[in-house]
Design a protein around this motif. Structure first.
Motif, mmCIF file in Angstrom:
data_model
loop_
_atom_site.group_PDB
_atom_site.id
_atom_site.type_symbol
_atom_site.label_atom_id
_atom_site.label_comp_id
_atom_site.label_asym_id
_atom_site.label_seq_id
_atom_site.Cartn_x
_atom_site.Cartn_y
_atom_site.Cartn_z
ATOM 1 N N ARG A 100 12.260 6.210 28.563
ATOM 2 C CA ARG A 100 11.542 6.778 29.709
ATOM 3 C C ARG A 100 11.528 5.814 30.880
ATOM 4 N N ARG A 101 11.294 4.533 30.612
ATOM 5 C CA ARG A 101 11.284 3.531 31.684
ATOM 6 C C ARG A 101 12.655 3.446 32.366
ATOM 7 N N ILE A 102 13.695 3.427 31.553
ATOM 8 C CA ILE A 102 15.055 3.333 32.095
ATOM 9 C C ILE A 102 15.374 4.530 32.976
ATOM 10 N N LEU A 103 15.027 5.729 32.503
ATOM 11 C CA LEU A 103 15.343 6.943 33.258
ATOM 12 C C LEU A 103 14.529 7.045 34.545
ATOM 13 N N ARG A 104 13.361 6.428 34.582
ATOM 14 C CA ARG A 104 12.554 6.479 35.798
ATOM 15 C C ARG A 104 12.928 5.378 36.786
ATOM 16 N N ILE A 105 13.183 4.184 36.290
ATOM 17 C CA ILE A 105 13.335 3.022 37.172
ATOM 18 C C ILE A 105 14.786 2.792 37.590
ATOM 19 N N PHE A 106 15.706 2.832 36.656
ATOM 20 C CA PHE A 106 17.065 2.377 36.921
ATOM 21 C C PHE A 106 17.892 3.267 37.851
ATOM 22 N N PRO A 107 17.896 4.596 37.679
ATOM 23 C CA PRO A 107 18.848 5.409 38.451
ATOM 24 C C PRO A 107 18.772 5.199 39.960
ATOM 25 N N VAL A 108 17.591 5.323 40.546
ATOM 26 C CA VAL A 108 17.499 5.192 42.001
ATOM 27 C C VAL A 108 17.653 3.731 42.430
ATOM 28 N N ALA A 109 17.238 2.805 41.584
ATOM 29 C CA ALA A 109 17.397 1.387 41.930
ATOM 30 C C ALA A 109 18.880 1.029 42.037
ATOM 31 N N TYR A 110 19.682 1.512 41.080
ATOM 32 C CA TYR A 110 21.112 1.206 41.116
ATOM 33 C C TYR A 110 21.840 2.040 42.166
ATOM 34 N N LEU A 158 9.782 -5.239 41.157
ATOM 35 C CA LEU A 158 10.368 -4.467 40.056
ATOM 36 C C LEU A 158 10.691 -5.392 38.886
ATOM 37 N N SER A 159 11.151 -6.597 39.204
ATOM 38 C CA SER A 159 11.485 -7.566 38.163
ATOM 39 C C SER A 159 10.254 -7.943 37.351
ATOM 40 N N ILE A 160 9.138 -8.194 38.039
ATOM 41 C CA ILE A 160 7.903 -8.558 37.346
ATOM 42 C C ILE A 160 7.474 -7.445 36.396
ATOM 43 N N GLU A 161 7.510 -6.213 36.883
ATOM 44 C CA GLU A 161 7.102 -5.079 36.039
ATOM 45 C C GLU A 161 8.001 -4.931 34.822
ATOM 46 N N GLU A 162 9.303 -4.976 35.042
ATOM 47 C CA GLU A 162 10.222 -4.751 33.920
ATOM 48 C C GLU A 162 10.145 -5.877 32.900
ATOM 49 N N GLN A 163 9.966 -7.102 33.368
ATOM 50 C CA GLN A 163 9.819 -8.218 32.433
ATOM 51 C C GLN A 163 8.527 -8.076 31.632
ATOM 52 N N PHE A 164 7.466 -7.626 32.285
ATOM 53 C CA PHE A 164 6.194 -7.410 31.600
ATOM 54 C C PHE A 164 6.352 -6.365 30.502
ATOM 55 N N TYR A 313 7.719 5.810 44.627
ATOM 56 C CA TYR A 313 8.742 4.898 44.092
ATOM 57 C C TYR A 313 10.039 5.018 44.883
ATOM 58 N N SER A 314 10.431 6.244 45.216
ATOM 59 C CA SER A 314 11.629 6.449 46.030
ATOM 60 C C SER A 314 11.468 5.788 47.396
ATOM 61 N N LEU A 315 10.298 5.973 47.997
ATOM 62 C CA LEU A 315 10.028 5.356 49.300
ATOM 63 C C LEU A 315 10.105 3.833 49.201
ATOM 64 N N TYR A 316 9.554 3.283 48.124
ATOM 65 C CA TYR A 316 9.557 1.834 47.975
ATOM 66 C C TYR A 316 10.979 1.284 47.845
ATOM 67 N N ILE A 317 11.804 1.981 47.085
ATOM 68 C CA ILE A 317 13.184 1.529 46.904
ATOM 69 C C ILE A 317 13.946 1.545 48.223
ATOM 70 N N TRP A 318 13.840 2.634 48.986
ATOM 71 C CA TRP A 318 14.662 2.809 50.184
ATOM 72 C C TRP A 318 14.085 2.159 51.432
ATOM 73 N N ASN A 362 14.005 15.128 34.624
ATOM 74 C CA ASN A 362 14.072 16.255 33.691
ATOM 75 C C ASN A 362 14.556 15.792 32.321
ATOM 76 N N LEU A 363 15.520 14.883 32.327
ATOM 77 C CA LEU A 363 16.001 14.318 31.067
ATOM 78 C C LEU A 363 14.904 13.491 30.400
ATOM 79 N N LYS A 364 14.118 12.823 31.221
ATOM 80 C CA LYS A 364 13.023 11.982 30.715
ATOM 81 C C LYS A 364 11.989 12.795 29.927
ATOM 82 N N LYS A 365 11.821 14.061 30.302
ATOM 83 C CA LYS A 365 10.843 14.918 29.632
ATOM 84 C C LYS A 365 11.165 15.106 28.161
ATOM 85 N N HIS A 366 12.433 14.978 27.804
ATOM 86 C CA HIS A 366 12.838 15.134 26.399
ATOM 87 C C HIS A 366 12.297 13.996 25.529
#
Length: 370
Positions: A100-110, A158-164, A313-318, A362-366
């Motif tokens: 769930r974390r990967i699907l929420r954080i990584f796609p828009v960040a990358y 983002l690094s602090i959160e993911e490391q935590f 989160y989208s606003l923060y990234i962009w 939507n994939l994350k909901k699974h």
């Protein structure tokens, strides 16, 4: 007061030692709209702070305030979700949690880093491979020489959160009591860790020791305390040390929130004290708005606030491209216009969320459990 702390010492000891077996009534809803409203205020503060860099107004709207609020919200909500799963299912699937974390954080960040790569080629932004790697590997909070610039600078949070969340959930879901003790130990040790990290140890010790201490400082000294306090408040709520009451003091949460902002803006207290007081006051604000029956909750639950919070989160990234040092600055009419860039930011964030991130959500909901 809308919540109280159990003052019966014997009962407190019993609750602290007891296993968590039920979900507090106030946390049973699957969605807390006031949290999105608080995210909206946080991202607005970040946007103001970054847009006003270079002006004297930035002293009144430092973006760091918004980031610190995000940290508290994150610690509170993630801990709440993990504990709710533990109560309902008897255990926690860390595999599903990390998916769930990967699907929420990584796609828009990358996606952002990919777009930045193209912009870097077009506008020669001097974003080096080291900077891309530092951001993409989520180690931007460490003191890597020439490891960051403005365009990748926001990846430090983002690094602090993911490391935590890479390290701490293992203890939280298996030993909540020991996790509370760990939080207490870290919070007490934090000022000493930070001071130690600032000492010129390289003059007296090996470079390896200095880098190790400094890395530990960057891991725990800048933002992690806010996540820890948010997390601790959630655990204390589950353990009935903190009990949210139905009685409401109409303006209290708004006053508490404004006091927290004022303390942060005006530097009225030493930083070593602020890292405790600010997240405690923000946690207090969260608790006071869980029942949504006061003045501040009207603002937080307004549809516009909730929508901005969903996009936060989208606003923060962009926003790093649109609020300051815009790559296209000076290239066309209105390129330096704050209004133009903020409008473009919201359009890009909306498009990113609606047409790209939503596919992963939507994939994350699974993999959703509670």
């Amino acid at each position: 007061m809308q919540f109280s702390i159990n003052r019966n010492i014997k009962r407190v000891k019993e609750n602290l030692a007891a296993n968590i077996t039920e979900i507090p009534e106030v946390l049973q809803p699957s969605y807390l709209p006031s949290m999105d409203g608080l995210r909206a205020i946080s991202i607005i503060i970040v946007l103001l702070g970054h847009s006003l860099i270079g002006t004297w107004w930035v002293n009144y709207f430092p973006g760091q305030i918004g980031v610190d609020i995000f940290f508290v919200i994150s610690g509170f909500l993630i801990t709440t979700l993990l504990l709710k799963e533990k109560v309902k299912k008897g255990n926690v699937s860390l595999r599903k949690f990390y998916i769930r974390r990967i699907l929420r954080i990584f796609p828009v960040a990358y996606l952002y880093l990919f777009c930045l790569f193209i912009l870097n080629y077009i506008f020669n932004l001097h974003t080096t491979l080291r900077m891309f790697l530092s951001a993409g590997l989520y180690i931007d909070n460490f003191p890597i020489k020439y490891g960051s610039n403005w365009q990748t600078g926001h990846f430090w949070s983002l690094s602090i959160e993911e490391q935590f969340y890479l390290l701490f959930p293992f203890i939280l879901v298996r030993r909540p009591n020991k996790f509370l003790l760990l939080i207490l130990f870290l919070l007490i040790s934090l000022p000493f860790i930070v001071v130690l990290g600032r000492l010129p140890l390289k003059d007296y010790a090996s470079h390896f020791l200095h880098d190790f201490v400094l890395s530990f400082t960057y891991l725990l000294g800048y933002g992690t305390s806010s996540i820890l306090i948010g997390s601790a408040v959630s655990i204390l709520l589950f353990k009935k040390i903190i009990v949210v009451r139905s009685k409401s003091t109409y303006f209290l949460s708004f006053i508490v929130f404004m006091i927290a902002i004022l303390l942060h803006v005006k530097d009225l207290v030493n930083w070593n004290i602020l890292i405790y007081i600010f997240p405690v006051l923000i946690s207090y604000t969260i608790l006071l708005n869980l029942r949504n029956n006061n003045f501040f909750s009207i603002i937080l639950n307004h549809p516009i606030s909730v929508k901005i919070g969903v996009l936060s989160y989208s606003l923060y990234i962009w926003q790093q491209l649109f609020t300051y040092q815009q790559p296209w600055s000076g290239y066309f009419r209105y390129s330096d216009s704050l209004v133009f860039n903020l409008i473009m930011l919201f359009l890009v964030a909306y498009a990113s969320y609606s047409f790209y991130e939503s596919k992963f959500l939507n994939l994350k909901k699974h993999f959703k459990v509670v």
